[in-house]
Design an enzyme around this catalytic site. Structure first.
Site, mmCIF file in Angstrom:
data_model
loop_
_atom_site.group_PDB
_atom_site.id
_atom_site.type_symbol
_atom_site.label_atom_id
_atom_site.label_comp_id
_atom_site.label_asym_id
_atom_site.label_seq_id
_atom_site.Cartn_x
_atom_site.Cartn_y
_atom_site.Cartn_z
ATOM 1 N N CYS A 9 -4.593 6.046 -4.899
ATOM 2 C CA CYS A 9 -3.964 4.746 -4.614
ATOM 3 C C CYS A 9 -2.502 4.893 -5.024
ATOM 4 C CB CYS A 9 -4.660 3.639 -5.408
ATOM 5 S SG CYS A 9 -3.839 2.042 -5.259
ATOM 6 N N CYS A 60 0.872 -1.180 0.000
ATOM 7 C CA CYS A 60 0.000 0.000 0.000
ATOM 8 C C CYS A 60 0.907 1.227 0.000
ATOM 9 C CB CYS A 60 -0.917 0.011 1.218
ATOM 10 S SG CYS A 60 -1.965 1.488 1.264
HETATM 11 N N1 LIG Z 1 -6.201 -2.295 -2.483
HETATM 12 C C1 LIG Z 1 -4.816 -2.629 -2.666
HETATM 13 C C2 LIG Z 1 -3.981 -2.328 -1.463
HETATM 14 C C3 LIG Z 1 -3.963 -0.885 -1.062
HETATM 15 C C4 LIG Z 1 -3.346 0.052 -2.084
HETATM 16 C C5 LIG Z 1 -3.232 1.440 -1.532
HETATM 17 N N2 LIG Z 1 -4.380 2.164 -1.265
HETATM 18 C C6 LIG Z 1 -2.080 2.236 -2.101
HETATM 19 O O1 LIG Z 1 -1.992 3.442 -1.766
HETATM 20 O O2 LIG Z 1 -1.235 1.681 -2.772
HETATM 21 C C7 LIG Z 1 -4.660 -4.109 -3.012
HETATM 22 O O3 LIG Z 1 -5.562 -4.906 -2.707
HETATM 23 O O4 LIG Z 1 -3.625 -4.469 -3.584
#
Ligand SMILES: N[C@@H](CCC[C@H](N)C(=O)O)C(=O)O
Length: 302
Positions: A225, A77
Protein backbone atom coordinates in the site's frame (compact mmCIF):
# COMPACT_ATOMS: atom_id res chain seq x y z
CA UNK A 1 -23.84 -9.31 -24.75
CA UNK A 2 -23.65 -5.51 -24.70
CA UNK A 3 -22.74 -3.63 -27.90
CA UNK A 4 -20.01 -1.63 -26.22
CA UNK A 5 -17.49 -3.64 -24.29
CA UNK A 6 -15.20 -1.50 -22.17
CA UNK A 7 -11.44 -1.89 -22.64
CA UNK A 8 -9.40 -2.04 -19.47
CA UNK A 9 -5.86 -2.60 -18.27
CA UNK A 10 -4.82 -4.67 -15.29
CA UNK A 11 -1.81 -3.20 -13.48
CA UNK A 12 -0.14 -3.43 -10.13
CA UNK A 13 2.39 -1.70 -7.91
CA UNK A 14 4.25 -4.37 -5.92
CA UNK A 15 1.26 -6.69 -6.17
CA UNK A 16 -1.31 -4.07 -5.03
CA UNK A 17 -3.46 -4.45 -8.13
CA UNK A 18 -5.87 -2.31 -10.12
CA UNK A 19 -8.21 -2.38 -13.02
CA UNK A 20 -7.82 0.85 -15.03
CA UNK A 21 -10.43 2.43 -17.33
CA UNK A 22 -9.88 5.44 -19.56
CA UNK A 23 -13.04 7.54 -19.20
CA UNK A 24 -11.67 10.72 -20.75
CA UNK A 25 -13.71 10.30 -23.96
CA UNK A 26 -16.67 8.21 -22.79
CA UNK A 27 -17.79 7.84 -19.16
CA UNK A 28 -17.47 4.47 -17.42
CA UNK A 29 -20.17 4.14 -14.75
CA UNK A 30 -20.24 1.14 -12.45
CA UNK A 31 -22.25 1.10 -9.23
CA UNK A 32 -20.80 -0.31 -5.95
CA UNK A 33 -22.46 -3.72 -6.52
CA UNK A 34 -20.86 -3.99 -9.96
CA UNK A 35 -17.47 -2.90 -8.56
CA UNK A 36 -17.69 -5.60 -5.88
CA UNK A 37 -18.66 -8.21 -8.47
CA UNK A 38 -15.83 -7.44 -10.92
CA UNK A 39 -13.35 -6.91 -8.09
CA UNK A 40 -13.97 -10.36 -6.62
CA UNK A 41 -10.97 -12.71 -6.70
CA UNK A 42 -13.26 -15.65 -7.39
CA UNK A 43 -15.06 -15.11 -10.68
CA UNK A 44 -14.40 -11.39 -11.26
CA UNK A 45 -11.36 -9.65 -12.78
CA UNK A 46 -10.02 -9.45 -9.22
CA UNK A 47 -8.39 -6.26 -7.92
CA UNK A 48 -7.71 -4.18 -4.82
CA UNK A 49 -8.74 -0.86 -6.41
CA UNK A 50 -10.62 0.28 -9.49
CA UNK A 51 -9.05 3.33 -11.14
CA UNK A 52 -10.94 5.55 -13.56
CA UNK A 53 -8.88 8.03 -15.58
CA UNK A 54 -11.00 11.11 -16.34
CA UNK A 55 -10.47 14.59 -17.74
CA UNK A 56 -8.98 16.88 -15.13
CA UNK A 57 -11.21 19.83 -14.18
CA UNK A 58 -8.10 21.45 -12.63
CA UNK A 59 -5.96 21.34 -15.78
CA UNK A 60 -3.73 18.38 -14.82
CA UNK A 61 -2.90 15.69 -17.39
CA UNK A 62 -5.76 13.61 -15.97
CA UNK A 63 -8.02 13.15 -12.97
CA UNK A 64 -7.76 9.79 -11.19
CA UNK A 65 -10.88 8.42 -9.45
CA UNK A 66 -10.28 5.63 -6.94
CA UNK A 67 -12.67 2.95 -5.70
CA UNK A 68 -11.79 0.25 -3.20
CA UNK A 69 -12.88 -3.31 -3.88
CA UNK A 70 -15.81 -2.86 -1.45
CA UNK A 71 -17.19 -0.17 -3.81
CA UNK A 72 -16.28 2.83 -1.61
CA UNK A 73 -14.78 5.86 -3.33
CA UNK A 74 -11.59 7.15 -1.65
CA UNK A 75 -9.25 10.08 -2.15
CA UNK A 76 -5.75 8.60 -2.42
CA UNK A 77 -3.88 5.57 -3.67
CA UNK A 78 -0.10 5.78 -3.86
CA UNK A 79 0.61 2.69 -5.95
CA UNK A 80 -2.09 3.55 -8.49
CA UNK A 81 -0.73 7.11 -8.77
CA UNK A 82 2.60 5.64 -9.85
CA UNK A 83 0.84 3.34 -12.35
CA UNK A 84 -1.27 6.14 -13.86
CA UNK A 85 1.78 8.43 -13.85
CA UNK A 86 3.62 5.85 -15.93
CA UNK A 87 0.73 5.60 -18.44
CA UNK A 88 0.42 9.38 -18.79
CA UNK A 89 4.16 9.89 -19.19
CA UNK A 90 4.22 7.21 -21.86
CA UNK A 91 1.25 8.80 -23.61
CA UNK A 92 2.75 12.32 -23.49
CA UNK A 93 6.27 11.16 -24.27
CA UNK A 94 7.48 13.20 -21.30
CA UNK A 95 9.39 12.60 -18.08
CA UNK A 96 6.67 14.02 -15.82
CA UNK A 97 2.88 13.98 -15.50
CA UNK A 98 0.37 15.75 -13.29
CA UNK A 99 -2.51 13.82 -11.76
CA UNK A 100 -5.50 15.41 -10.08
CA UNK A 101 -7.09 13.40 -7.26
CA UNK A 102 -9.69 14.17 -4.62
CA UNK A 103 -6.73 14.55 -2.24
CA UNK A 104 -5.00 17.17 -4.41
CA UNK A 105 -2.75 17.63 -7.40
CA UNK A 106 0.11 15.10 -7.54
CA UNK A 107 3.16 14.94 -9.76
CA UNK A 108 4.71 11.77 -11.17
CA UNK A 109 8.22 11.71 -12.57
CA UNK A 110 10.30 9.21 -14.48
CA UNK A 111 13.36 7.45 -13.08
CA UNK A 112 16.14 5.61 -14.91
CA UNK A 113 13.78 2.64 -15.50
CA UNK A 114 10.43 2.98 -17.39
CA UNK A 115 8.61 0.82 -14.85
CA UNK A 116 9.97 2.63 -11.80
CA UNK A 117 8.12 5.88 -11.03
CA UNK A 118 8.41 8.60 -8.38
CA UNK A 119 5.32 10.42 -7.14
CA UNK A 120 5.18 13.58 -5.06
CA UNK A 121 2.30 12.76 -2.68
CA UNK A 122 2.16 16.24 -1.12
CA UNK A 123 2.23 17.12 2.59
CA UNK A 124 1.15 14.87 5.47
CA UNK A 125 -1.47 16.10 7.93
CA UNK A 126 -1.28 15.35 11.63
CA UNK A 127 -4.10 17.28 13.34
CA UNK A 128 -6.64 14.97 15.01
CA UNK A 129 -9.55 16.37 13.02
CA UNK A 130 -7.66 16.04 9.74
CA UNK A 131 -6.98 12.30 10.20
CA UNK A 132 -9.92 12.33 11.16
CA UNK A 133 -10.28 10.97 14.72
CA UNK A 134 -13.44 10.88 16.79
CA UNK A 135 -11.67 12.43 19.81
CA UNK A 136 -9.37 15.38 20.23
CA UNK A 137 -5.67 14.51 20.65
CA UNK A 138 -2.93 17.12 20.70
CA UNK A 139 -0.14 14.64 20.02
CA UNK A 140 -0.96 12.23 17.20
CA UNK A 141 2.43 10.52 17.38
CA UNK A 142 0.89 8.06 19.85
CA UNK A 143 -2.82 8.18 20.55
CA UNK A 144 -4.66 6.35 23.31
CA UNK A 145 -6.19 3.36 21.59
CA UNK A 146 -5.77 -0.31 22.30
CA UNK A 147 -7.33 -3.65 21.53
CA UNK A 148 -7.25 -6.78 23.65
CA UNK A 149 -7.28 -7.10 27.47
CA UNK A 150 -6.86 -3.77 29.25
CA UNK A 151 -3.78 -4.91 31.19
CA UNK A 152 -2.24 -6.90 28.29
CA UNK A 153 -3.25 -5.18 25.05
CA UNK A 154 -2.57 -6.95 21.75
CA UNK A 155 -1.87 -3.64 20.02
CA UNK A 156 -1.80 -0.11 21.43
CA UNK A 157 -0.90 3.59 21.02
CA UNK A 158 -0.67 3.92 17.24
CA UNK A 159 0.74 6.91 15.40
CA UNK A 160 -1.87 8.42 13.09
CA UNK A 161 -1.43 10.49 9.95
CA UNK A 162 -3.40 11.51 6.90
CA UNK A 163 -1.51 11.36 3.59
CA UNK A 164 -4.61 11.91 1.47
CA UNK A 165 -6.29 9.07 3.38
CA UNK A 166 -6.33 8.03 7.06
CA UNK A 167 -3.63 5.73 8.46
CA UNK A 168 -2.92 4.24 11.89
CA UNK A 169 0.50 2.70 12.48
CA UNK A 170 1.21 0.26 15.31
CA UNK A 171 4.91 -0.14 16.12
CA UNK A 172 5.64 -3.80 16.82
CA UNK A 173 8.61 -6.17 17.08
CA UNK A 174 7.34 -8.66 14.49
CA UNK A 175 4.56 -7.62 12.07
CA UNK A 176 4.25 -11.27 10.96
CA UNK A 177 3.33 -12.44 14.46
CA UNK A 178 -0.18 -10.92 14.37
CA UNK A 179 -3.34 -12.31 12.83
CA UNK A 180 -3.95 -9.15 10.82
CA UNK A 181 -6.89 -10.63 8.91
CA UNK A 182 -8.72 -10.93 12.26
CA UNK A 183 -7.47 -7.75 13.95
CA UNK A 184 -7.55 -5.59 10.79
CA UNK A 185 -11.35 -5.30 10.43
CA UNK A 186 -11.72 -4.42 14.15
CA UNK A 187 -9.21 -1.59 13.86
CA UNK A 188 -10.36 -0.37 10.44
CA UNK A 189 -13.87 0.04 11.85
CA UNK A 190 -12.88 1.22 15.35
CA UNK A 191 -15.12 4.07 16.63
CA UNK A 192 -11.98 6.24 16.91
CA UNK A 193 -11.95 6.44 13.07
CA UNK A 194 -15.19 8.02 11.79
CA UNK A 195 -14.03 7.49 8.17
CA UNK A 196 -12.45 4.11 8.97
CA UNK A 197 -8.67 3.78 8.57
CA UNK A 198 -5.89 1.88 6.86
CA UNK A 199 -3.97 -0.14 9.46
CA UNK A 200 -0.23 -0.84 9.40
CA UNK A 201 1.98 -2.98 11.62
CA UNK A 202 5.50 -1.60 11.39
CA UNK A 203 8.88 -2.70 12.66
CA UNK A 204 11.87 -0.36 12.42
CA UNK A 205 14.87 -2.33 11.15
CA UNK A 206 17.40 0.53 11.09
CA UNK A 207 17.63 4.29 10.59
CA UNK A 208 16.57 3.84 6.96
CA UNK A 209 14.60 0.59 6.77
CA UNK A 210 11.17 -0.43 8.04
CA UNK A 211 9.18 -3.62 7.59
CA UNK A 212 5.40 -3.23 7.21
CA UNK A 213 2.20 -5.27 6.79
CA UNK A 214 -1.01 -3.49 5.87
CA UNK A 215 -4.71 -4.01 6.30
CA UNK A 216 -6.29 -1.66 3.77
CA UNK A 217 -9.58 0.08 4.40
CA UNK A 218 -12.22 -1.23 2.02
CA UNK A 219 -10.04 -4.09 0.79
CA UNK A 220 -8.27 -6.18 3.44
CA UNK A 221 -4.73 -7.55 3.44
CA UNK A 222 -2.81 -6.32 0.41
CA UNK A 223 0.66 -7.06 -0.92
CA UNK A 224 1.57 -3.38 -0.67
CA UNK A 225 0.00 0.00 0.00
CA UNK A 226 1.77 3.10 -1.25
CA UNK A 227 0.05 5.57 1.06
CA UNK A 228 0.74 3.25 4.03
CA UNK A 229 4.44 3.29 3.11
CA UNK A 230 4.28 7.12 3.01
CA UNK A 231 2.41 7.24 6.34
CA UNK A 232 4.91 4.88 8.00
CA UNK A 233 7.89 6.81 6.60
CA UNK A 234 6.58 10.12 7.87
CA UNK A 235 5.41 8.79 11.24
CA UNK A 236 8.76 7.05 11.83
CA UNK A 237 10.76 10.19 11.03
CA UNK A 238 8.44 12.44 13.05
CA UNK A 239 9.02 10.24 16.08
CA UNK A 240 12.80 10.06 15.41
CA UNK A 241 12.57 6.31 14.92
CA UNK A 242 14.32 6.73 11.52
CA UNK A 243 15.73 9.44 9.30
CA UNK A 244 13.65 11.15 6.61
CA UNK A 245 14.61 8.68 3.86
CA UNK A 246 13.50 5.11 4.38
CA UNK A 247 13.04 1.95 2.40
CA UNK A 248 9.71 0.41 3.40
CA UNK A 249 9.62 -3.38 2.91
CA UNK A 250 6.12 -4.63 2.19
CA UNK A 251 5.13 -8.23 1.40
CA UNK A 252 5.09 -7.35 -2.34
CA UNK A 253 8.45 -5.53 -2.33
CA UNK A 254 10.16 -2.28 -1.34
CA UNK A 255 9.08 1.35 -1.68
CA UNK A 256 11.49 4.23 -1.17
CA UNK A 257 10.05 7.10 0.82
CA UNK A 258 11.58 10.51 1.33
CA UNK A 259 9.93 13.14 3.52
CA UNK A 260 11.60 16.19 2.02
CA UNK A 261 12.65 18.80 4.54
CA UNK A 262 12.60 21.76 2.13
CA UNK A 263 8.85 21.68 1.39
CA UNK A 264 7.42 18.99 3.72
CA UNK A 265 6.39 16.86 0.68
CA UNK A 266 6.50 13.06 0.60
CA UNK A 267 8.20 11.40 -2.38
CA UNK A 268 7.51 7.77 -3.08
CA UNK A 269 9.45 5.67 -5.61
CA UNK A 270 8.76 2.11 -6.69
CA UNK A 271 7.93 -0.31 -9.46
CA UNK A 272 4.82 -0.56 -11.60
CA UNK A 273 3.67 -3.46 -13.73
CA UNK A 274 1.21 -3.99 -16.58
CA UNK A 275 -0.39 -7.44 -16.19
CA UNK A 276 -2.87 -7.78 -19.06
CA UNK A 277 -5.48 -6.06 -21.21
CA UNK A 278 -9.12 -6.99 -21.39
CA UNK A 279 -12.69 -6.13 -22.37
CA UNK A 280 -15.58 -5.94 -19.89
CA UNK A 281 -19.21 -6.38 -20.85
CA UNK A 282 -20.95 -3.74 -18.66
CA UNK A 283 -24.29 -5.60 -18.77
CA UNK A 284 -23.22 -9.11 -17.84
CA UNK A 285 -20.03 -7.95 -16.02
CA UNK A 286 -18.13 -10.75 -17.75
CA UNK A 287 -14.74 -10.09 -19.27
CA UNK A 288 -12.15 -11.53 -21.57
CA UNK A 289 -8.42 -10.98 -21.72
CA UNK A 290 -7.11 -9.61 -25.00
CA UNK A 291 -3.70 -9.87 -26.62
CA UNK A 292 -1.36 -6.94 -26.02
CA UNK A 293 -1.00 -4.61 -29.01
CA UNK A 294 1.95 -2.52 -30.09
CA UNK A 295 0.69 0.92 -28.95
CA UNK A 296 0.98 3.32 -26.03
CA UNK A 297 -0.57 1.52 -23.11
CA UNK A 298 -3.25 4.10 -22.28
CA UNK A 299 -4.54 3.88 -25.88
CA UNK A 300 -5.53 0.32 -25.10
CA UNK A 301 -8.23 1.43 -22.68
CA UNK A 302 -9.86 3.98 -25.02
N1 LIG B 1 -7.52 1.43 0.74
C1 LIG B 1 -7.11 2.81 0.70
C2 LIG B 1 -6.96 3.33 -0.69
C3 LIG B 1 -5.93 2.61 -1.52
C4 LIG B 1 -4.51 2.73 -1.01
C5 LIG B 1 -3.54 2.12 -1.98
N2 LIG B 1 -3.56 0.75 -2.19
C6 LIG B 1 -2.17 2.76 -1.96
O1 LIG B 1 -1.28 2.22 -2.67
O2 LIG B 1 -1.99 3.79 -1.36
C7 LIG B 1 -8.11 3.69 1.45
O3 LIG B 1 -9.27 3.28 1.62
O4 LIG B 1 -7.73 4.79 1.85
Amino acid sequence: MSERRIPFLKMNGLGNDFVVWDAREAPVRLDPDAIRQIGARDGGIGFDQMITVERSPGGADAFMRIHNRDGSEVDACGNATRCIGRLLMEENGSAAATIETNAGLLKASATDSPRRVTVDMGRPRFAWNEIPLAEEFHDTRAIELQIGPIDAPILHTPSVVNVGNPHAIFWVRDPGAYDLSRIGPMLENHPMFPERANISLAHVLSDDEVEVRVWERGVGLTEACGTAACAVGVAAARDRRTGRKVRVHLPGGPLDIEWRESDDHILMTGDTEVEFEGLLDPETLTFEKTAPGDRPILEVVR
